[in-house]
Design a protein around this motif. Sequence first.
Motif, PDB file in Angstrom:
ATOM      1  N   SER A 195      32.781  48.039  33.234  1.00  0.00           N
ATOM      2  CA  SER A 195      33.515  48.868  34.193  1.00  0.00           C
ATOM      3  C   SER A 195      33.143  48.504  35.626  1.00  0.00           C
ATOM      4  O   SER A 195      34.009  48.453  36.501  1.00  0.00           O
ATOM      5  N   HIS A 196      31.877  48.228  35.862  1.00  0.00           N
ATOM      6  CA  HIS A 196      31.440  47.831  37.201  1.00  0.00           C
ATOM      7  C   HIS A 196      32.054  46.483  37.606  1.00  0.00           C
ATOM      8  O   HIS A 196      32.500  46.317  38.740  1.00  0.00           O
ATOM      9  N   HIS A 197      32.075  45.547  36.669  1.00  0.00           N
ATOM     10  CA  HIS A 197      32.698  44.240  36.953  1.00  0.00           C
ATOM     11  C   HIS A 197      34.191  44.404  37.222  1.00  0.00           C
ATOM     12  O   HIS A 197      34.736  43.801  38.147  1.00  0.00           O
ATOM     13  N   LEU A 198      34.849  45.219  36.418  1.00  0.00           N
ATOM     14  CA  LEU A 198      36.288  45.460  36.589  1.00  0.00           C
ATOM     15  C   LEU A 198      36.564  46.150  37.913  1.00  0.00           C
ATOM     16  O   LEU A 198      37.499  45.781  38.630  1.00  0.00           O
ATOM     17  N   ASP A 199      35.749  47.118  38.265  1.00  0.00           N
ATOM     18  CA  ASP A 199      35.933  47.823  39.532  1.00  0.00           C
ATOM     19  C   ASP A 199      35.840  46.858  40.710  1.00  0.00           C
ATOM     20  O   ASP A 199      36.670  46.887  41.612  1.00  0.00           O
ATOM     21  N   ARG A 200      34.857  45.969  40.683  1.00  0.00           N
ATOM     22  CA  ARG A 200      34.719  44.973  41.760  1.00  0.00           C
ATOM     23  C   ARG A 200      35.928  44.043  41.810  1.00  0.00           C
ATOM     24  O   ARG A 200      36.452  43.739  42.882  1.00  0.00           O
ATOM     25  N   ALA A 201      36.377  43.585  40.642  1.00  0.00           N
ATOM     26  CA  ALA A 201      37.526  42.675  40.597  1.00  0.00           C
ATOM     27  C   ALA A 201      38.783  43.367  41.111  1.00  0.00           C
ATOM     28  O   ALA A 201      39.571  42.777  41.856  1.00  0.00           O
ATOM     29  N   ARG A 202      38.969  44.627  40.742  1.00  0.00           N
ATOM     30  CA  ARG A 202      40.143  45.372  41.204  1.00  0.00           C
ATOM     31  C   ARG A 202      40.089  45.604  42.706  1.00  0.00           C
ATOM     32  O   ARG A 202      41.081  45.417  43.400  1.00  0.00           O
ATOM     33  N   ARG A 203      38.953  46.017  43.184  1.00  0.00           N
ATOM     34  CA  ARG A 203      38.833  46.256  44.627  1.00  0.00           C
ATOM     35  C   ARG A 203      39.112  44.984  45.421  1.00  0.00           C
ATOM     36  O   ARG A 203      39.758  45.026  46.457  1.00  0.00           O
TER      37      ARG A 203
END
Length: 167
Positions: A37-45
Motif C-alpha cells: 500500500s505504501h509503494h502504491l500510494d507513492r506511485a499514485r501520488r
Amino acid sequence: MASEQDEVDRIVGAWSAERPDLDFSPMEVLSRVDRLSHHLDRARRDAFRRTDIEPWEWDVLSALRRAGAPYRLSPKQLLQQTLVSSGTMTNRIDRLRERGLVDRSADPDDRRGALVTLTAEGRTRVDAAITRLIDAESDLLGGMTSSDQKRLGSLLRHLLVSFDGNG
C-alpha cells in the motif's frame, strides 16, 4: 520462490522466536499488503503530481470520467463513489471549478439538484493521469506473471467482498 525472503519474513521470524504460541500467518499477509500500500500510494501520488492533480481531485475527476459521455454526475452520485461527507464534496467541487476542471449546473430534471460535468481540461488531466497510473501500477506488478496477477486479484477480491459486502 520459497528461497526469497523479505522484511516481513524477518519480522515474523523474530516474533515467532519470541512468541511461538501465536500464529503469525495473518501478519504474513496483511503486513505485506500494508507495505505494498505504501509503494502504491507513492506511485499514485507521483502519477498524479506529474498530471498536476491531487489524489482527492483524482477521486472526483475519475468518477466523472468513468460515468461516460457527457461525463456528468450529481453531487449525491459523487458522494456515493468517493465516500466523503456532503460538505467535503461541496468544497471539492468548488475547488475543481476554480481550477477549470469541472462545471456545475442546475439539474434540468430536479429544480433543487445540481449536476457536475467534467470539462475538456478535466478530461485531459484525468486521461493523462490514468495512463500514468496504469504504467506505474504495471511497473509495481512487473515481477509477477499475468496469471499470478489474476490469481492475486481474485484472492484480494474475495477478501474485500467480505469487508464491503458487495457479494
